[in-house]
Design a protein around this motif. Structure first.
Motif, PDB file in Angstrom:
ATOM      1  N   SER A  37      -5.912  22.812 -12.241  1.00  0.00           N
ATOM      2  CA  SER A  37      -5.039  23.547 -11.327  1.00  0.00           C
ATOM      3  C   SER A  37      -4.706  22.677 -10.117  1.00  0.00           C
ATOM      4  O   SER A  37      -5.489  21.797  -9.722  1.00  0.00           O
ATOM      5  CB  SER A  37      -5.692  24.852 -10.876  1.00  0.00           C
ATOM      6  N   TYR A  38      -3.526  22.951  -9.525  1.00  0.00           N
ATOM      7  CA  TYR A  38      -2.974  22.095  -8.479  1.00  0.00           C
ATOM      8  C   TYR A  38      -2.302  22.926  -7.392  1.00  0.00           C
ATOM      9  O   TYR A  38      -1.803  24.032  -7.645  1.00  0.00           O
ATOM     10  CB  TYR A  38      -1.916  21.146  -9.070  1.00  0.00           C
ATOM     11  N   ASN A  39      -2.276  22.365  -6.186  1.00  0.00           N
ATOM     12  CA  ASN A  39      -1.407  22.835  -5.115  1.00  0.00           C
ATOM     13  C   ASN A  39      -0.129  22.018  -5.128  1.00  0.00           C
ATOM     14  O   ASN A  39      -0.162  20.797  -5.328  1.00  0.00           O
ATOM     15  CB  ASN A  39      -2.066  22.685  -3.748  1.00  0.00           C
ATOM     16  N   LEU A  40       1.010  22.674  -4.903  1.00  0.00           N
ATOM     17  CA  LEU A  40       2.307  22.016  -4.855  1.00  0.00           C
ATOM     18  C   LEU A  40       2.811  21.945  -3.420  1.00  0.00           C
ATOM     19  O   LEU A  40       2.736  22.933  -2.683  1.00  0.00           O
ATOM     20  CB  LEU A  40       3.339  22.765  -5.697  1.00  0.00           C
ATOM     21  N   TYR A  41       3.340  20.776  -3.045  1.00  0.00           N
ATOM     22  CA  TYR A  41       3.902  20.578  -1.710  1.00  0.00           C
ATOM     23  C   TYR A  41       5.311  20.029  -1.852  1.00  0.00           C
ATOM     24  O   TYR A  41       5.609  19.243  -2.749  1.00  0.00           O
ATOM     25  CB  TYR A  41       3.046  19.593  -0.905  1.00  0.00           C
ATOM     26  N   TYR A  42       6.162  20.430  -0.919  1.00  0.00           N
ATOM     27  CA  TYR A  42       7.557  19.985  -0.917  1.00  0.00           C
ATOM     28  C   TYR A  42       7.881  19.379   0.446  1.00  0.00           C
ATOM     29  O   TYR A  42       7.454  19.896   1.489  1.00  0.00           O
ATOM     30  CB  TYR A  42       8.490  21.165  -1.203  1.00  0.00           C
ATOM     31  N   ASN A  43       8.621  18.267   0.404  1.00  0.00           N
ATOM     32  CA  ASN A  43       8.982  17.607   1.645  1.00  0.00           C
ATOM     33  C   ASN A  43      10.201  18.297   2.250  1.00  0.00           C
ATOM     34  O   ASN A  43      11.327  18.115   1.792  1.00  0.00           O
ATOM     35  CB  ASN A  43       9.285  16.120   1.383  1.00  0.00           C
ATOM     36  N   ASP A 243       3.352  12.702  -7.969  1.00  0.00           N
ATOM     37  CA  ASP A 243       4.500  12.595  -7.066  1.00  0.00           C
ATOM     38  C   ASP A 243       5.758  12.787  -7.904  1.00  0.00           C
ATOM     39  O   ASP A 243       6.036  12.000  -8.813  1.00  0.00           O
ATOM     40  CB  ASP A 243       4.543  11.229  -6.387  1.00  0.00           C
ATOM     41  N   MET A 244       6.528  13.835  -7.611  1.00  0.00           N
ATOM     42  CA  MET A 244       7.665  14.229  -8.443  1.00  0.00           C
ATOM     43  C   MET A 244       8.977  14.015  -7.711  1.00  0.00           C
ATOM     44  O   MET A 244       9.158  14.507  -6.592  1.00  0.00           O
ATOM     45  CB  MET A 244       7.506  15.692  -8.846  1.00  0.00           C
ATOM     46  N   GLY A 249      14.943  17.009  -4.188  1.00  0.00           N
ATOM     47  CA  GLY A 249      14.065  16.425  -3.183  1.00  0.00           C
ATOM     48  C   GLY A 249      12.816  15.818  -3.796  1.00  0.00           C
ATOM     49  O   GLY A 249      12.827  15.340  -4.929  1.00  0.00           O
ATOM     50  N   TYR A 250      11.719  15.905  -3.066  1.00  0.00           N
ATOM     51  CA  TYR A 250      10.503  15.182  -3.390  1.00  0.00           C
ATOM     52  C   TYR A 250       9.327  16.137  -3.262  1.00  0.00           C
ATOM     53  O   TYR A 250       9.193  16.844  -2.262  1.00  0.00           O
ATOM     54  CB  TYR A 250      10.378  14.010  -2.420  1.00  0.00           C
ATOM     55  N   ALA A 251       8.469  16.182  -4.272  1.00  0.00           N
ATOM     56  CA  ALA A 251       7.330  17.097  -4.261  1.00  0.00           C
ATOM     57  C   ALA A 251       6.069  16.356  -4.683  1.00  0.00           C
ATOM     58  O   ALA A 251       6.123  15.294  -5.315  1.00  0.00           O
ATOM     59  CB  ALA A 251       7.588  18.285  -5.182  1.00  0.00           C
ATOM     60  N   LYS A 252       4.928  16.924  -4.325  1.00  0.00           N
ATOM     61  CA  LYS A 252       3.629  16.374  -4.703  1.00  0.00           C
ATOM     62  C   LYS A 252       2.751  17.497  -5.231  1.00  0.00           C
ATOM     63  O   LYS A 252       2.914  18.670  -4.859  1.00  0.00           O
ATOM     64  CB  LYS A 252       2.933  15.719  -3.511  1.00  0.00           C
ATOM     65  N   ALA A 253       1.827  17.138  -6.103  1.00  0.00           N
ATOM     66  CA  ALA A 253       0.820  18.075  -6.592  1.00  0.00           C
ATOM     67  C   ALA A 253      -0.549  17.434  -6.438  1.00  0.00           C
ATOM     68  O   ALA A 253      -0.731  16.262  -6.796  1.00  0.00           O
ATOM     69  CB  ALA A 253       1.081  18.433  -8.051  1.00  0.00           C
ATOM     70  N   PHE A 254      -1.514  18.185  -5.902  1.00  0.00           N
ATOM     71  CA  PHE A 254      -2.876  17.697  -5.714  1.00  0.00           C
ATOM     72  C   PHE A 254      -3.848  18.618  -6.451  1.00  0.00           C
ATOM     73  O   PHE A 254      -3.759  19.851  -6.341  1.00  0.00           O
ATOM     74  CB  PHE A 254      -3.244  17.653  -4.227  1.00  0.00           C
ATOM     75  N   LEU A 255      -4.787  18.023  -7.170  1.00  0.00           N
ATOM     76  CA  LEU A 255      -5.760  18.777  -7.945  1.00  0.00           C
ATOM     77  C   LEU A 255      -6.616  19.667  -7.048  1.00  0.00           C
ATOM     78  O   LEU A 255      -7.104  19.219  -6.001  1.00  0.00           O
ATOM     79  CB  LEU A 255      -6.665  17.820  -8.718  1.00  0.00           C
ATOM     80  N   THR A 256      -6.806  20.919  -7.453  1.00  0.00           N
ATOM     81  CA  THR A 256      -7.695  21.829  -6.732  1.00  0.00           C
ATOM     82  C   THR A 256      -8.941  22.166  -7.534  1.00  0.00           C
ATOM     83  O   THR A 256      -9.997  22.444  -6.965  1.00  0.00           O
ATOM     84  CB  THR A 256      -6.971  23.139  -6.385  1.00  0.00           C
ATOM     85  N   ASN A 257      -8.839  22.164  -8.881  1.00  0.00           N
ATOM     86  CA  ASN A 257      -9.983  22.560  -9.692  1.00  0.00           C
ATOM     87  C   ASN A 257      -9.827  22.005 -11.095  1.00  0.00           C
ATOM     88  O   ASN A 257      -8.710  21.786 -11.574  1.00  0.00           O
ATOM     89  CB  ASN A 257     -10.099  24.083  -9.743  1.00  0.00           C
ATOM     90  N   MET A 258     -10.955  21.784 -11.758  1.00  0.00           N
ATOM     91  CA  MET A 258     -10.953  21.324 -13.151  1.00  0.00           C
ATOM     92  C   MET A 258     -12.094  21.991 -13.895  1.00  0.00           C
ATOM     93  O   MET A 258     -13.192  22.159 -13.369  1.00  0.00           O
ATOM     94  CB  MET A 258     -11.060  19.799 -13.223  1.00  0.00           C
ATOM     95  N   LYS A 259     -11.806  22.405 -15.135  1.00  0.00           N
ATOM     96  CA  LYS A 259     -12.810  23.029 -15.986  1.00  0.00           C
ATOM     97  C   LYS A 259     -12.667  22.498 -17.404  1.00  0.00           C
ATOM     98  O   LYS A 259     -11.590  22.066 -17.809  1.00  0.00           O
ATOM     99  CB  LYS A 259     -12.629  24.555 -16.005  1.00  0.00           C
ATOM    100  N   GLY A 260     -13.769  22.536 -18.156  1.00  0.00           N
ATOM    101  CA  GLY A 260     -13.723  22.145 -19.559  1.00  0.00           C
ATOM    102  C   GLY A 260     -13.438  20.683 -19.779  1.00  0.00           C
ATOM    103  O   GLY A 260     -12.791  20.312 -20.764  1.00  0.00           O
ATOM    104  N   ILE A 261     -13.943  19.817 -18.889  1.00  0.00           N
ATOM    105  CA  ILE A 261     -13.678  18.378 -18.988  1.00  0.00           C
ATOM    106  C   ILE A 261     -14.520  17.769 -20.109  1.00  0.00           C
ATOM    107  O   ILE A 261     -15.689  18.132 -20.298  1.00  0.00           O
ATOM    108  CB  ILE A 261     -13.967  17.705 -17.639  1.00  0.00           C
ATOM    109  N   ARG A 262     -13.951  16.823 -20.824  1.00  0.00           N
ATOM    110  CA  ARG A 262     -14.610  16.284 -22.010  1.00  0.00           C
ATOM    111  C   ARG A 262     -15.804  15.388 -21.660  1.00  0.00           C
ATOM    112  O   ARG A 262     -16.878  15.516 -22.262  1.00  0.00           O
ATOM    113  CB  ARG A 262     -13.592  15.483 -22.824  1.00  0.00           C
ATOM    114  N   SER A 263     -15.654  14.474 -20.711  1.00  0.00           N
ATOM    115  CA  SER A 263     -16.682  13.478 -20.432  1.00  0.00           C
ATOM    116  C   SER A 263     -17.042  13.480 -18.945  1.00  0.00           C
ATOM    117  O   SER A 263     -16.385  14.119 -18.131  1.00  0.00           O
ATOM    118  CB  SER A 263     -16.192  12.084 -20.837  1.00  0.00           C
TER     119      SER A 263
END
Length: 270
Positions: A37-43, A243-244, A249-263
């Protein structure tokens, strides 16, 4: 005559297998049940504003009765900039357990435009057959068929495959090229490796990351960046930041949480 039919059928099966084998790739990065899951930001006027969230989910499922991975990406705005920029995207793909593309769908609302793209993949002989479908912003439907002797990907399936690349010997400037399909076009695309960086996620942790630029070729022959991925420098290759470069315009996404990771997440900086 019956023997000839069996031989011909066997040859056709082997030919179909050779194409699938050519497009297969060993998954070393994720397992069924991974959720990011991620947070989205817009410039907005030189200020970064949180405008929504995004999530990626990968699970083992079935496609046309056969085991497959189903990957999904959804983005949702929080309404803060809806009058100026409306972001509602839903991406879905099915890949075989050997990461061959099978189906892709993207429903995108950006501004006042809403479009749907679909790509259906099949493998026969030494060729990859595509059926591409687009619902345009005005509601018009268009279909096209395309055949390729190269493996073709969409923006979700190449992401799943790229996570299993082994970049150990890569140096900054290394390029991986591939054909890219959406509901209307086939485009030459590439991943450009741009070295390593330390990235802080929105979960408060820092990670050693590899920077990969996804780029598409324009009519003038030059490659334009679409998304920059910062993925963990370990076998999971989890996207920590994106970075999208959007239409509006220009947007960014930053990870907030992770589950079920393989390694183990060996890239996490303590």
């Amino acid at each position: 005559m019956r023997l000839k039919k069996f031989i011909l059928a066997g040859i056709m099966m082997l030919a179909a297998y050779s194409v699938n084998a050519q497009c297969s790739f060993r998954n070393t990065a994720f397992k069924s049940g991974e959720f990011l899951s991620y947070n989205l930001y817009y410039n907005w006027k030189f200020v970064w504003v949180k405008v929504g969230t995004a999530s990626m989910y990968t699970v083992q499922s079935r496609y046309n009765g056969k085991p497959a991975y189903r990957g999904s990406l959804t983005t949702r705005g929080n309404g803060r900039l809806d009058d100026f920029f409306l972001l509602r995207d839903t991406l879905l793909c099915y890949n075989s357990l050997d990461l061959e593309p099978l189906y892709f769908r993207k429903g995108a609302r950006e501004g006042d435009r809403y479009t749907v793209d679909e790509v259906y993949y099949s493998y026969s002989g030494n060729k990859i057959n595509l059926r591409q479908h687009r619902i345009h912003a005005d509601g018009e439907n268009s279909w096209r068929k395309n055949t390729s002797t190269e493996c073709v990907y969409d923006m979700m399936s190449i992401f799943l495959r790229a996570r299993s690349f082994n970049p150990t010997s890569w140096k900054a400037g290394h390029i991986v090229k591939f054909p890219m399909a959406d509901g209307k076009n086939n485009t030459n695309a590439q991943l450009l490796y741009q070295g390593k960086q330390t990235i802080k996620a929105d979960n408060g942790h820092k990670y050693r990351c590899l920077k990969l630029a996804y780029q598409e070729q324009e009519d003038n022959g030059r490659y334009k960046s679409i998304v920059d991925f910062y993925v963990t420098d370990d076998s999971n290759h989890i996207p920590i930041r994106l970075d999208m470069y959007l239409r509006f315009g220009y947007a960014k996404a930053f990870l907030t949480n992770m589950k079920g990771i393989r390694s183990n997440i060996d890239s996490k900086i303590k």
